[in-house]
Design a protein around this motif. Structure first.
Motif, PDB file in Angstrom:
ATOM      1  N   THR A  63      51.008  52.906  13.948  1.00  0.00           N
ATOM      2  CA  THR A  63      49.779  52.315  13.428  1.00  0.00           C
ATOM      3  C   THR A  63      49.822  52.343  11.904  1.00  0.00           C
ATOM      4  OG1 THR A  63      48.567  53.128  15.356  1.00  0.00           O
ATOM      5  CG2 THR A  63      47.257  52.430  13.466  1.00  0.00           C
ATOM      6  N   PRO A  64      49.905  51.163  11.272  1.00  0.00           N
ATOM      7  CA  PRO A  64      49.956  51.128   9.809  1.00  0.00           C
ATOM      8  C   PRO A  64      48.708  51.761   9.182  1.00  0.00           C
ATOM      9  CG  PRO A  64      50.403  48.954  10.746  1.00  0.00           C
ATOM     10  CD  PRO A  64      49.936  49.829  11.863  1.00  0.00           C
ATOM     11  N   PRO A  65      48.852  52.336   7.992  1.00  0.00           N
ATOM     12  CA  PRO A  65      47.702  52.980   7.338  1.00  0.00           C
ATOM     13  C   PRO A  65      46.528  52.030   7.109  1.00  0.00           C
ATOM     14  CG  PRO A  65      49.703  53.164   5.977  1.00  0.00           C
ATOM     15  CD  PRO A  65      50.074  52.453   7.221  1.00  0.00           C
ATOM     16  N   GLN A  66      46.819  50.751   6.844  1.00  0.00           N
ATOM     17  CA  GLN A  66      45.728  49.793   6.631  1.00  0.00           C
ATOM     18  C   GLN A  66      44.899  49.653   7.909  1.00  0.00           C
ATOM     19  OE1 GLN A  66      48.960  49.224   5.997  1.00  0.00           O
ATOM     20  NE2 GLN A  66      49.255  47.869   4.271  1.00  0.00           N
ATOM     21  N   VAL A  67      45.572  49.624   9.050  1.00  0.00           N
ATOM     22  CA  VAL A  67      44.859  49.493  10.321  1.00  0.00           C
ATOM     23  C   VAL A  67      44.038  50.756  10.591  1.00  0.00           C
ATOM     24  CG1 VAL A  67      45.135  49.240  12.819  1.00  0.00           C
ATOM     25  CG2 VAL A  67      46.497  47.825  11.266  1.00  0.00           C
ATOM     26  N   GLU A  68      44.598  51.923  10.297  1.00  0.00           N
ATOM     27  CA  GLU A  68      43.838  53.166  10.470  1.00  0.00           C
ATOM     28  C   GLU A  68      42.589  53.157   9.597  1.00  0.00           C
ATOM     29  OE1 GLU A  68      45.906  56.868  10.266  1.00  0.00           O
ATOM     30  OE2 GLU A  68      47.531  56.158  11.547  1.00  0.00           O
ATOM     31  N   GLY A  88      35.999  47.973   0.695  1.00  0.00           N
ATOM     32  CA  GLY A  88      36.103  47.694  -0.740  1.00  0.00           C
ATOM     33  C   GLY A  88      37.168  46.665  -1.059  1.00  0.00           C
ATOM     34  N   LEU A  89      37.379  45.710  -0.153  1.00  0.00           N
ATOM     35  CA  LEU A  89      38.400  44.676  -0.349  1.00  0.00           C
ATOM     36  C   LEU A  89      37.737  43.332  -0.611  1.00  0.00           C
ATOM     37  CD1 LEU A  89      40.747  45.621   2.640  1.00  0.00           C
ATOM     38  CD2 LEU A  89      41.084  46.178   0.226  1.00  0.00           C
ATOM     39  N   SER A  90      38.254  42.598  -1.585  1.00  0.00           N
ATOM     40  CA  SER A  90      37.660  41.301  -1.899  1.00  0.00           C
ATOM     41  C   SER A  90      38.524  40.127  -1.448  1.00  0.00           C
ATOM     42  CB  SER A  90      37.402  41.190  -3.411  1.00  0.00           C
ATOM     43  OG  SER A  90      38.618  41.370  -4.113  1.00  0.00           O
ATOM     44  N   ASP A  91      39.816  40.321  -1.301  1.00  0.00           N
ATOM     45  CA  ASP A  91      40.734  39.239  -0.950  1.00  0.00           C
ATOM     46  C   ASP A  91      40.769  39.034   0.564  1.00  0.00           C
ATOM     47  OD1 ASP A  91      42.946  37.605  -0.391  1.00  0.00           O
ATOM     48  OD2 ASP A  91      44.100  38.383  -2.068  1.00  0.00           O
ATOM     49  N   ARG A  92      40.210  37.928   1.015  1.00  0.00           N
ATOM     50  CA  ARG A  92      40.132  37.632   2.455  1.00  0.00           C
ATOM     51  C   ARG A  92      41.515  37.523   3.085  1.00  0.00           C
ATOM     52  NH1 ARG A  92      36.867  32.645   5.278  1.00  0.00           N
ATOM     53  NH2 ARG A  92      37.628  33.022   7.381  1.00  0.00           N
ATOM     54  N   LYS A  93      42.432  36.854   2.396  1.00  0.00           N
ATOM     55  CA  LYS A  93      43.774  36.644   2.945  1.00  0.00           C
ATOM     56  C   LYS A  93      44.496  37.991   3.153  1.00  0.00           C
ATOM     57  CE  LYS A  93      47.965  33.948   2.159  1.00  0.00           C
ATOM     58  NZ  LYS A  93      48.632  32.979   1.274  1.00  0.00           N
ATOM     59  N   ASN A  94      44.425  38.865   2.161  1.00  0.00           N
ATOM     60  CA  ASN A  94      45.027  40.190   2.262  1.00  0.00           C
ATOM     61  C   ASN A  94      44.405  40.976   3.411  1.00  0.00           C
ATOM     62  OD1 ASN A  94      46.361  42.751   1.485  1.00  0.00           O
ATOM     63  ND2 ASN A  94      44.329  43.311   0.761  1.00  0.00           N
ATOM     64  N   PHE A  95      43.073  40.950   3.496  1.00  0.00           N
ATOM     65  CA  PHE A  95      42.381  41.681   4.557  1.00  0.00           C
ATOM     66  C   PHE A  95      42.809  41.176   5.932  1.00  0.00           C
ATOM     67  CE2 PHE A  95      38.857  41.746   7.609  1.00  0.00           C
ATOM     68  CZ  PHE A  95      38.741  43.119   7.781  1.00  0.00           C
ATOM     69  N   THR A  96      42.811  39.855   6.098  1.00  0.00           N
ATOM     70  CA  THR A  96      43.161  39.269   7.393  1.00  0.00           C
ATOM     71  C   THR A  96      44.603  39.562   7.768  1.00  0.00           C
ATOM     72  OG1 THR A  96      41.542  37.515   7.012  1.00  0.00           O
ATOM     73  CG2 THR A  96      43.181  37.125   8.719  1.00  0.00           C
ATOM     74  N   LYS A  97      45.514  39.397   6.821  1.00  0.00           N
ATOM     75  CA  LYS A  97      46.948  39.566   7.099  1.00  0.00           C
ATOM     76  C   LYS A  97      47.339  41.028   7.326  1.00  0.00           C
ATOM     77  CE  LYS A  97      51.499  38.922   5.041  1.00  0.00           C
ATOM     78  NZ  LYS A  97      52.230  38.603   3.818  1.00  0.00           N
ATOM     79  N   ASN A  98      46.834  41.939   6.516  1.00  0.00           N
ATOM     80  CA  ASN A  98      47.303  43.326   6.538  1.00  0.00           C
ATOM     81  C   ASN A  98      46.411  44.309   7.280  1.00  0.00           C
ATOM     82  OD1 ASN A  98      49.683  42.885   4.926  1.00  0.00           O
ATOM     83  ND2 ASN A  98      48.272  42.516   3.234  1.00  0.00           N
TER      84      ASN A  98
END
Length: 136
Positions: A63-68, A88-98
């Motif tokens: 389980t990647p740390p981002q998913v945790e 605390g994330l603003s970038d939708r693409k980064n949030f969706t992908k990672n």
């Protein structure tokens, strides 16, 4: 080859080059099913609180740390924007992908409307497996 035990000041590492225990499939292994080879040794580890839960390690390793991080902020059903804000994330693409897509693909997060994954009304909720991950 017998298992190798290494004792460090902050951990114990056990390396086994063996195969899966008889009766345990690869799919069950990756689902977190555990069949200890040495039940007495497992009991001692559990009594000494050297293990958290049988079968919990494999899911945590993969389980990647981002998913945790994402799973940890769930309190109810959420919209994407809410989850991003909580992290605390603003970038939708980064949030969706990672964060979001890997959590969905792993079966940790479910869509309220799977037939319309990009709907502006889409909401996300933890699955039973997702709850299991955050409760470990």
């Amino acid at each position: 080859m017998p298992p190798k035990f290494e004792i460090f000041f902050d951990r114990i590492e056990i390396t086994s080059a063996g195969t899966l225990p008889e009766g345990l499939s690869v799919a069950e292994f990756f689902d977190g099913v555990s069949i200890p080879r040495n039940r007495e040794l497992m009991r001692v580890y559990r009594d000494l609180e050297l293990v958290e839960q049988l079968g919990s390690g494999v899911l945590r390793i993969f389980t990647p740390p981002q998913v945790e991080r994402l799973l940890a902020v769930f309190t109810k059903e959420h919209k994407r924007q809410e989850l991003q804000h909580l992290l605390g994330l603003s970038d939708r693409k980064n949030f969706t992908k990672n964060y979001l897509n890997p959590a969905i693909e792993a079966g940790f997060v479910a869509l309220s409307n799977p037939n319309s994954p990009t709907s502006s009304e889409q909401r996300y909720t933890l699955t039973a497996l997702g709850k299991r991950i955050i409760n470990q």
